[in-house]
Design an enzyme around this catalytic site. Structure first.
Site, PDB file in Angstrom:
ATOM      1  N   CYS A 110      -6.409  -7.588  -5.865  1.00  0.00           N
ATOM      2  CA  CYS A 110      -7.006  -7.085  -4.616  1.00  0.00           C
ATOM      3  C   CYS A 110      -8.520  -7.204  -4.631  1.00  0.00           C
ATOM      4  O   CYS A 110      -9.172  -7.036  -3.602  1.00  0.00           O
ATOM      5  CB  CYS A 110      -6.592  -5.642  -4.375  1.00  0.00           C
ATOM      6  SG  CYS A 110      -4.804  -5.458  -4.276  1.00  0.00           S
ATOM      7  N   HIS A 151      -4.257  -4.363   4.659  1.00  0.00           N
ATOM      8  CA  HIS A 151      -4.796  -4.828   3.375  1.00  0.00           C
ATOM      9  C   HIS A 151      -4.104  -6.118   2.924  1.00  0.00           C
ATOM     10  O   HIS A 151      -3.189  -6.089   2.115  1.00  0.00           O
ATOM     11  CB  HIS A 151      -4.611  -3.709   2.342  1.00  0.00           C
ATOM     12  CG  HIS A 151      -4.910  -4.083   0.927  1.00  0.00           C
ATOM     13  ND1 HIS A 151      -5.979  -4.877   0.577  1.00  0.00           N
ATOM     14  CD2 HIS A 151      -4.274  -3.764  -0.235  1.00  0.00           C
ATOM     15  CE1 HIS A 151      -5.973  -5.038  -0.736  1.00  0.00           C
ATOM     16  NE2 HIS A 151      -4.957  -4.381  -1.252  1.00  0.00           N
ATOM     17  N   CYS A 156     -10.556  -1.479  -5.679  1.00  0.00           N
ATOM     18  CA  CYS A 156      -9.698  -1.350  -6.863  1.00  0.00           C
ATOM     19  C   CYS A 156      -8.696  -2.502  -6.857  1.00  0.00           C
ATOM     20  O   CYS A 156      -8.392  -3.056  -5.802  1.00  0.00           O
ATOM     21  CB  CYS A 156      -8.962  -0.014  -6.843  1.00  0.00           C
ATOM     22  SG  CYS A 156      -7.937   0.213  -5.371  1.00  0.00           S
TER      23      CYS A 156
HETATM   24  C1  LIG Z   1      -5.279  -2.410  -5.435  1.00  0.00           C
HETATM   25  C2  LIG Z   1      -4.454  -2.136  -4.266  1.00  0.00           C
HETATM   26  O1  LIG Z   1      -4.871  -2.328  -3.168  1.00  0.00           O
HETATM   27  S1  LIG Z   1      -2.953  -1.489  -4.539  1.00  0.00           S
HETATM   28  C3  LIG Z   1      -2.201  -1.360  -2.963  1.00  0.00           C
HETATM   29  C4  LIG Z   1      -1.301  -2.455  -2.807  1.00  0.00           C
HETATM   30  N1  LIG Z   1      -0.520  -2.237  -1.634  1.00  0.00           N
HETATM   31  C5  LIG Z   1       0.718  -1.801  -1.733  1.00  0.00           C
HETATM   32  O2  LIG Z   1       1.210  -1.558  -2.813  1.00  0.00           O
HETATM   33  C6  LIG Z   1       1.464  -1.644  -0.434  1.00  0.00           C
HETATM   34  C7  LIG Z   1       2.054  -0.292  -0.341  1.00  0.00           C
HETATM   35  N2  LIG Z   1       2.808  -0.165   0.873  1.00  0.00           N
HETATM   36  C8  LIG Z   1       4.154  -0.380   0.939  1.00  0.00           C
HETATM   37  O3  LIG Z   1       4.776  -0.795  -0.026  1.00  0.00           O
HETATM   38  C9  LIG Z   1       4.854  -0.103   2.242  1.00  0.00           C
HETATM   39  O4  LIG Z   1       3.973  -0.251   3.309  1.00  0.00           O
HETATM   40  C10 LIG Z   1       5.464   1.333   2.254  1.00  0.00           C
HETATM   41  C11 LIG Z   1       6.538   1.432   1.178  1.00  0.00           C
HETATM   42  C12 LIG Z   1       4.383   2.377   2.012  1.00  0.00           C
HETATM   43  C13 LIG Z   1       6.063   1.630   3.621  1.00  0.00           C
HETATM   44  O5  LIG Z   1       6.967   0.614   3.909  1.00  0.00           O
HETATM   45  P1  LIG Z   1       7.936   0.750   5.163  1.00  0.00           P
HETATM   46  O6  LIG Z   1       8.804   1.951   5.008  1.00  0.00           O
HETATM   47  O7  LIG Z   1       8.573  -0.571   5.361  1.00  0.00           O
HETATM   48  O8  LIG Z   1       6.898   1.029   6.306  1.00  0.00           O
HETATM   49  P2  LIG Z   1       7.123   1.069   7.847  1.00  0.00           P
HETATM   50  O9  LIG Z   1       6.067   0.282   8.470  1.00  0.00           O
HETATM   51  O10 LIG Z   1       8.535   0.759   8.223  1.00  0.00           O
HETATM   52  O11 LIG Z   1       6.811   2.587   8.152  1.00  0.00           O
HETATM   53  C14 LIG Z   1       7.781   3.604   7.943  1.00  0.00           C
HETATM   54  C15 LIG Z   1       7.704   4.538   9.119  1.00  0.00           C
HETATM   55  O12 LIG Z   1       6.414   5.124   9.122  1.00  0.00           O
HETATM   56  C16 LIG Z   1       5.800   4.916  10.379  1.00  0.00           C
HETATM   57  N3  LIG Z   1       4.375   4.717  10.114  1.00  0.00           N
HETATM   58  C17 LIG Z   1       3.812   3.785   9.321  1.00  0.00           C
HETATM   59  N4  LIG Z   1       2.484   3.931   9.328  1.00  0.00           N
HETATM   60  C18 LIG Z   1       2.214   4.980  10.128  1.00  0.00           C
HETATM   61  C19 LIG Z   1       1.027   5.600  10.515  1.00  0.00           C
HETATM   62  N5  LIG Z   1      -0.169   5.201  10.078  1.00  0.00           N
HETATM   63  N6  LIG Z   1       1.119   6.649  11.360  1.00  0.00           N
HETATM   64  C20 LIG Z   1       2.297   7.090  11.821  1.00  0.00           C
HETATM   65  N7  LIG Z   1       3.460   6.514  11.472  1.00  0.00           N
HETATM   66  C21 LIG Z   1       3.417   5.478  10.640  1.00  0.00           C
HETATM   67  C22 LIG Z   1       6.462   3.668  10.925  1.00  0.00           C
HETATM   68  O13 LIG Z   1       6.376   3.617  12.339  1.00  0.00           O
HETATM   69  C23 LIG Z   1       7.862   3.857  10.467  1.00  0.00           C
HETATM   70  O14 LIG Z   1       8.499   4.767  11.346  1.00  0.00           O
HETATM   71  P3  LIG Z   1       9.998   4.507  11.831  1.00  0.00           P
HETATM   72  O15 LIG Z   1      10.814   4.555  10.547  1.00  0.00           O
HETATM   73  O16 LIG Z   1      10.239   5.626  12.753  1.00  0.00           O
HETATM   74  O17 LIG Z   1       9.956   3.166  12.465  1.00  0.00           O
END
Ligand SMILES: CC(=O)SCCNC(=O)CCNC(=O)[C@H](O)C(C)(C)COP(=O)(O)OP(=O)(O)OC[C@H]1O[C@@H](n2cnc3c(N)ncnc32)[C@H](O)[C@@H]1OP(=O)(O)O
Length: 437
Positions: free
Chosen positions: A103, A394, A424
């Site tokens: 990242c 991201h 990070c």
């Molecule tokens: C160094 C670094 O940067 S490390 C970071 C690296 N990045 C990562 O590891 C990514 C991490 N993120 C993920 O793995 C995924 O996004 C997760 C697991 C957090 C979520 O995945 P999903 O469950 O597929 O997310 P999805 O988009 O379907 O959202 C789930 C629910 O939350 C809701 N939602 C998501 N974001 C928001 C928000 N900001 N506000 C309100 N509701 C939200 C969605 O509408 C959805 O609702 P629904 O089930 O009623 O449709």
């Protein structure tokens, strides 16, 4: 077309030269599977380069270096950045290559280009990154992979068939792409959930940070702050991760996805979503910028990259920026109050909050950073004033270029000051930079 720049030559400059951040351009970021579901990392990087070249008057120009990368890569992406340059409006004799720092890629790429400019090797270059989760390569199982390679070398139909002996039906299933750490097998979210719990960061505090991220990015679009930083692509004009009018109640309703039981606090709302997109920044010597009549947004003063030992569990995976910030600030004799803008990549709200907590913690600063005093509290008004990764999304390798451009633009808008940029990265590393105007 203007004549190519003539760098001062390596080692010929009397002292490192200032490095100007001249412009930054990105395409809007999009949640995986949406606007860029059919786009490649190369296409998105090319679109960002084209946007930058058109805005900075670089169409048909040869630059000294374009350095970028992607975390999620296909085997066809031998040198992704070079291919993106060849498909762009830049002169095809522009040298380009990839760097990889998870990242931190976009910011580490900027370090490479900036070092070249400071040393007189380049006059002008571009740094950035591109990533797609939608176009992630689907990998086959290890037994099937070995069988396919054996079959490729087989000389007869019978030998080809024999190559697949021992491959079981379950080996035919594709292996889903994962964002897990190679040495721990834990996802980034699972790692951070542990650190967030260790530091006692509440769900409410995480949701509050996520809400501020959305509100501030929404305001940044409304005020025109992003007008010269974002170029539309594939019909998308704004990040579709952003939820205008998001409320605390909506965030509070989401169920935790990382961590265990009652202590789990990380949700889809306070974690970055899987995202597609690309971003680039234009870096140059002051002489080059003046020659083109381009006013630098800010100057890149210094950078630092550090790593932590997350494998033994001695430190949280995403805590490396704390050490990097400490080294950078101490090197310049600066404290947190000397920073007017802090652009901190929001991998997870918990990750930002544990970073802030560590900087304010006397024991952590004494034991881990060797400091007599802690850095203290960060003024939240200065932290990600135009929104962060929780709202923008991201696309892993692109984020470093996004935050660098946003910090430089923020200094330009306020007419001066200092900015800290922090990202990070997987592998327990952190890349940070200091900007001034
Ligand atoms: C160094 C670094 O940067 S490390 C970071 C690296 N990045 C990562 O590891 C990514 C991490 N993120 C993920 O793995 C995924 O996004 C997760 C697991 C957090 C979520 O995945 P999903 O469950 O597929 O997310 P999805 O988009 O379907 O959202 C789930 C629910 O939350 C809701 N939602 C998501 N974001 C928001 C928000 N900001 N506000 C309100 N509701 C939200 C969605 O509408 C959805 O609702 P629904 O089930 O009623 O449709």
């Amino acid at each position: 077309m203007a004549a190519p720049s003539r760098p001062a030559a390596f080692g010929r400059v009397a002292a490192p030269r200032p490095v100007a951040v001249v412009a930054g351009t990105r395409i809007p970021f999009s949640k995986a599977g949406r606007a860029y579901a059919a786009a490649s990392a190369e296409e998105m990087l090319t679109a960002s380069l084209d946007g930058l070249a058109r805005r900075a008057g670089l169409v048909g120009e040869r630059l000294d270096a374009v350095v970028a990368g992607a975390v999620v890569r296909h085997s066809r992406d031998l040198v992704l950045t070079r291919e993106a340059v060849l498909g762009s409006v830049l002169d095809p004799t522009t040298p380009a290559w990839d760097v990889g720092q998870a990242c931190g890629t976009g910011l580490q790429a900027a370090v490479t280009v900036a070092d070249g400019i400071a040393l007189g090797r380049y006059e002008v270059g571009v740094a950035g990154g591109s990533d797609t989760v939608s176009d992630a390569p689907v990998v086959v199982s290890e037994p099937l992979r070995r069988a396919l390679l054996r079959a490729r070398g087989a000389r007869s139909a019978a030998a080809r068939l024999q190559a697949f002996a021992g491959v079981r039906p379950r080996d035919l299933l594709p292996v889903a792409p994962r964002t897990t750490e190679a040495r721990t097998g834990l996802s980034m979210g699972e790692h951070q959930a542990r650190t967030t719990l260790e530091w006692g960061i509440t769900r409410e505090a995480q949701d509050e940070l996520a809400l501020a991220s959305h509100h501030r990015l929404e305001a940044a679009y409304a005020s025109g702050f992003l007008d010269d930083l974002v170029v539309p692509h594939r019909g998308l004009e704004r990040d579709d991760v952003l939820r205008p009018g998001l409320t605390a109640e909506q965030l509070a309703r989401l169920r935790p996805v990382f961590g265990r039981g009652e202590t789990a606090t990380t949700t889809a709302g306070n974690a970055t979503p899987l995202t597609d997109g690309a971003a680039v920044v234009l870096l140059a010597s002051d002489a080059w910028a003046a020659d083109r009549g381009l006013e630098p947004l800010a100057h890149l003063v210094d950078t630092e990259t550090t790593a932590v030992d997350h494998v033994s569990g001695a430190e949280g995976l995403l805590m490396a920026p704390v050490g990097a910030v400490a080294r950078l600030l101490d090197r310049h004799g600066l404290g947190l109050d000397d920073l007017d803008v802090l652009e901190v990549h929001e991998a997870f709200a918990g990750q930002v909050l544990t970073t802030l907590a560590a900087l304010a913690d006397p024991a952590y600063c004494r034991v881990r950073l060797g400091r007599a005093e802690p850095f203290g509290e960060v003024d939240r008004a200065r932290l990600n004033p135009h929104g962060g990764s929780l709202a923008a999304g991201h696309p892993f390798a692109a984020t470093g270029a996004r935050v660098l451009a946003s910090a430089a633009k923020a200094l330009a808008v306020r007419g001066g000051g200092r900015a800290l940029v922090s990202v990070c990265a997987a592998g327990g590393q952190g890349v940070v930079a200091l900007l001034e105007r």
